[in-house]
Structures are given as C-alpha cells and as structure tokens.
Design a protein around this motif. Structure first.
Motif, mmCIF file in Angstrom:
data_model
loop_
_atom_site.group_PDB
_atom_site.id
_atom_site.type_symbol
_atom_site.label_atom_id
_atom_site.label_comp_id
_atom_site.label_asym_id
_atom_site.label_seq_id
_atom_site.Cartn_x
_atom_site.Cartn_y
_atom_site.Cartn_z
ATOM 1 N N ASP A 127 5.426 -12.931 -40.286
ATOM 2 C CA ASP A 127 5.621 -11.484 -40.389
ATOM 3 C C ASP A 127 7.087 -11.185 -40.714
ATOM 4 O OD1 ASP A 127 5.636 -8.735 -40.168
ATOM 5 O OD2 ASP A 127 4.409 -8.679 -38.358
ATOM 6 N N THR A 128 7.352 -10.730 -41.931
ATOM 7 C CA THR A 128 8.731 -10.465 -42.363
ATOM 8 C C THR A 128 9.299 -9.193 -41.752
ATOM 9 O OG1 THR A 128 7.899 -9.315 -44.328
ATOM 10 C CG2 THR A 128 8.389 -11.664 -44.545
ATOM 11 N N ARG A 129 8.467 -8.395 -41.073
ATOM 12 C CA ARG A 129 8.944 -7.153 -40.460
ATOM 13 C C ARG A 129 9.729 -7.399 -39.181
ATOM 14 N NH1 ARG A 129 3.608 -4.122 -39.183
ATOM 15 N NH2 ARG A 129 3.110 -6.258 -38.520
ATOM 16 N N GLN A 130 9.689 -8.603 -38.648
ATOM 17 C CA GLN A 130 10.232 -8.862 -37.317
ATOM 18 C C GLN A 130 11.568 -9.608 -37.350
ATOM 19 O OE1 GLN A 130 7.353 -9.735 -34.157
ATOM 20 N NE2 GLN A 130 5.766 -9.879 -35.708
ATOM 21 N N SER A 131 12.396 -9.289 -38.336
ATOM 22 C CA SER A 131 13.700 -9.940 -38.423
ATOM 23 C C SER A 131 14.718 -9.315 -37.469
ATOM 24 C CB SER A 131 14.216 -9.878 -39.864
ATOM 25 O OG SER A 131 14.281 -8.524 -40.302
ATOM 26 N N ASP A 132 14.688 -7.985 -37.321
ATOM 27 C CA ASP A 132 15.663 -7.292 -36.471
ATOM 28 C C ASP A 132 15.057 -6.726 -35.191
ATOM 29 O OD1 ASP A 132 17.767 -7.726 -38.282
ATOM 30 O OD2 ASP A 132 17.116 -6.023 -39.483
ATOM 31 N N SER A 133 13.748 -6.627 -35.124
ATOM 32 C CA SER A 133 13.047 -6.140 -33.936
ATOM 33 C C SER A 133 11.716 -6.873 -33.851
ATOM 34 C CB SER A 133 12.844 -4.625 -34.009
ATOM 35 O OG SER A 133 12.061 -4.286 -35.138
ATOM 36 N N PHE A 134 10.917 -6.525 -32.861
ATOM 37 C CA PHE A 134 9.646 -7.214 -32.664
ATOM 38 C C PHE A 134 8.489 -6.231 -32.825
ATOM 39 C CE2 PHE A 134 12.726 -9.417 -29.846
ATOM 40 C CZ PHE A 134 12.757 -10.631 -30.504
ATOM 41 N N ILE A 135 7.379 -6.751 -33.289
ATOM 42 C CA ILE A 135 6.128 -5.992 -33.339
ATOM 43 C C ILE A 135 5.218 -6.590 -32.282
ATOM 44 C CG2 ILE A 135 4.191 -5.206 -34.739
ATOM 45 C CD1 ILE A 135 6.857 -4.203 -35.760
ATOM 46 N N GLY A 136 4.970 -5.849 -31.227
ATOM 47 C CA GLY A 136 4.225 -6.388 -30.096
ATOM 48 C C GLY A 136 5.162 -7.076 -29.110
ATOM 49 N N LEU A 137 4.683 -7.277 -27.912
ATOM 50 C CA LEU A 137 5.491 -7.903 -26.862
ATOM 51 C C LEU A 137 5.659 -9.392 -27.148
ATOM 52 C CD1 LEU A 137 6.866 -7.253 -24.121
ATOM 53 C CD2 LEU A 137 4.757 -8.008 -23.010
ATOM 54 N N THR A 138 6.845 -9.919 -26.912
ATOM 55 C CA THR A 138 7.089 -11.339 -27.161
ATOM 56 C C THR A 138 6.460 -12.205 -26.064
ATOM 57 O OG1 THR A 138 9.172 -11.391 -25.935
ATOM 58 C CG2 THR A 138 9.276 -10.778 -28.270
ATOM 59 N N THR A 139 6.183 -13.446 -26.409
ATOM 60 C CA THR A 139 5.650 -14.380 -25.411
ATOM 61 C C THR A 139 6.695 -14.654 -24.323
ATOM 62 O OG1 THR A 139 6.353 -16.240 -26.805
ATOM 63 C CG2 THR A 139 4.056 -15.518 -27.004
ATOM 64 N N THR A 140 7.973 -14.637 -24.706
ATOM 65 C CA THR A 140 9.029 -14.877 -23.721
ATOM 66 C C THR A 140 9.030 -13.799 -22.639
ATOM 67 O OG1 THR A 140 10.386 -15.908 -25.445
ATOM 68 C CG2 THR A 140 11.492 -15.276 -23.400
ATOM 69 N N ALA A 141 8.935 -12.536 -23.053
ATOM 70 C CA ALA A 141 8.906 -11.437 -22.085
ATOM 71 C C ALA A 141 7.665 -11.519 -21.199
ATOM 72 C CB ALA A 141 8.952 -10.098 -22.811
ATOM 73 N N THR A 142 6.535 -11.855 -21.807
ATOM 74 C CA THR A 142 5.291 -12.012 -21.043
ATOM 75 C C THR A 142 5.444 -13.095 -19.993
ATOM 76 O OG1 THR A 142 3.981 -11.332 -22.966
ATOM 77 C CG2 THR A 142 2.828 -12.517 -21.216
ATOM 78 N N GLY A 143 5.988 -14.241 -20.410
ATOM 79 C CA GLY A 143 6.156 -15.359 -19.487
ATOM 80 C C GLY A 143 7.095 -15.037 -18.350
ATOM 81 N N MET A 144 8.205 -14.363 -18.647
ATOM 82 C CA MET A 144 9.174 -14.037 -17.599
ATOM 83 C C MET A 144 8.616 -13.001 -16.621
ATOM 84 S SD MET A 144 12.798 -14.049 -19.651
ATOM 85 C CE MET A 144 13.728 -13.785 -18.147
#
Length: 240
Positions: A127-144
């Motif tokens: 997904d080229t849209r996610q270079s400066d921000s994220f689309i959807g919650l990241t796995t890292t945030a979910t895990g933490m």
C-alpha cells in the motif's frame, strides 16, 4: 557490514517475539509482556538504523514483516488466549480439549486476529498510501495494547484487572482489533519531521497523556494511551 546492522536488530525482534510466545503459553504473562515491549524497541531500532545508515534492502523488508508477525501478530494473541482460558476455566494449565466445542472456539478465537495481523502486514507492504501515516491500526500498537493488559492481568489488582475478569470484555478484543487492523481509518504517525508545535500538536498531546497514564497506572497506562491514539485518529478522520 553496516548493511547487516538493521537486519540483526530485526532478528532480535524476532527472537524476543518467539520467546514471548513461549513464555505466554507457559502462563508467564508478565515475562511475555516484557519480551514483547522489548520487541517493540527492536522494531523501532531497526527502522531507525536503516534510515541512519541508509541500509535498505528487500530482504530487510521481508524479515521485518516476518518478525512483526511473530512478535505482534502471534505473541499478543497467545497472551489474550491465556487470559481468556484463566477466566473461563480458572487455570492456565487446564486442558481446553476436554471442554465443549463452543468453549474451545471461544478460547481459540484470538488466533483469528492473528490472521488479520498477517493480512494487515501484507497490505502495508503493497500500500503506497502508508508512507507518512497508517491506514488501519498497526500490529505493533495492537500487540502493545494486549501486552499491557496481560501485565495488568498478571499483577492481580486494580480496576483494570477487575474489568479483565469479564470473559466477554476479553473476547470483544478479537472482533474489535480484527476490524481496526484492516480498516480504512487513517491513523496518524508519531514520527516527527520537525519539533515545532505546528503540525505536531496531536502528537505532543498524546505523548503527554501517555506520560500521565504511565505514572498513574504503570504498564496499564500503555493500553489507555493506545486507546486514546485510536480515538484521536478516529476523531480526525470524522472531522475531515
């Protein structure tokens, strides 16, 4: 040699994530959570090292996704599985396969979110849209988030611990995170391009809030901070 430094750090992420899975399956939730937090430091460190050394590689990208899948896609879901098992059966050591099919399905449901974590990581890679921000919650945030709750669960006291004794609250995390991982909701990045207040106000507010909640609630403050992060991102999305 410098080309291998980011991959070495990523390998440490994978190692600590694997050990977190091992610890969680043995009911050592505090140790599993600490290992996952260590993975998150390595996850930040490999990207930082790659940018500093300009040591990017296709192998590093694939290894990073693999490490994140173990550390933040599998390990936290094992913790959630063990918490649900403890609440429903009263013991980490109970044999779930002696239970009815419905009870087994409830206790194994967190691993559905592991699948969505894999889909999230694959989507991010293309997904080229996610270079400066994220689309959807990241796995890292979910895990933490889940590791923070696992640490609180292991402590055995406090209002957050009391809330986690409700099996339906624990089970609700499965559909909630499965949705957030694959959602099209923009999640703002915490990376600073400059340190001025302009354009960074939401980041500073979140950092100050996280400091407050960490002082007040200890490790449980990480979960509250990530919940605020999701709410902030959702509010910005709805405002637009």
């Amino acid at each position: 040699m410098k080309q291998h430094i980011p991959n070495f750090i990523t390998s440490l992420n994978l190692l600590s994530g694997t050990l977190s899975v091992f610890a969680a399956f043995h009911g050592l939730l505090a140790e599993a959570a600490i290992l996952l937090f260590l993975s998150s430091l390595f996850d930040f460190g490999d990207g930082f090292a790659a940018r500093m050394l300009k040591a990017y590689s296709p192998m590093g990208k694939e290894l990073d996704s693999l490490a994140d899948m173990v550390s933040f896609g599998l390990a936290p879901m094992v913790m959630l599985h063990m918490m649900i098992k403890q609440v429903i059966l009263g013991s980490f050591d109970a044999d779930i396969f002696q239970q009815s099919f419905g009870v087994q399905a409830l206790m194994l449901s967190p691993f559905v979110a592991t699948v969505f974590s894999g889909l999230r990581l694959a989507k991010f890679n293309v997904d080229t849209r996610q270079s400066d921000s994220f689309i959807g919650l990241t796995t890292t945030a979910t895990g933490m988030f889940l590791a923070s709750l696992a640490f609180v669960f292991n402590q055995g006291s406090g209002w957050l611990f009391d809330m986690l004794q409700n099996q339906w609250i624990l089970l609700s995390f499965v559909p909630v995170f499965s949705f957030l991982l694959m959602s099209e909701i923009p999640m703002f990045s915490l990376k600073f391009k400059s340190f001025g207040l302009k354009g960074n106000a939401d980041k500073y507010v979140l950092l100050l809030a996280s400091l407050f909640f960490l002082i007040w609630m200890g490790m449980g403050g990480i979960a509250i901070t990530i919940a605020l992060y999701v709410l902030f991102s959702l509010a910005k999305y709805l405002k637009k």
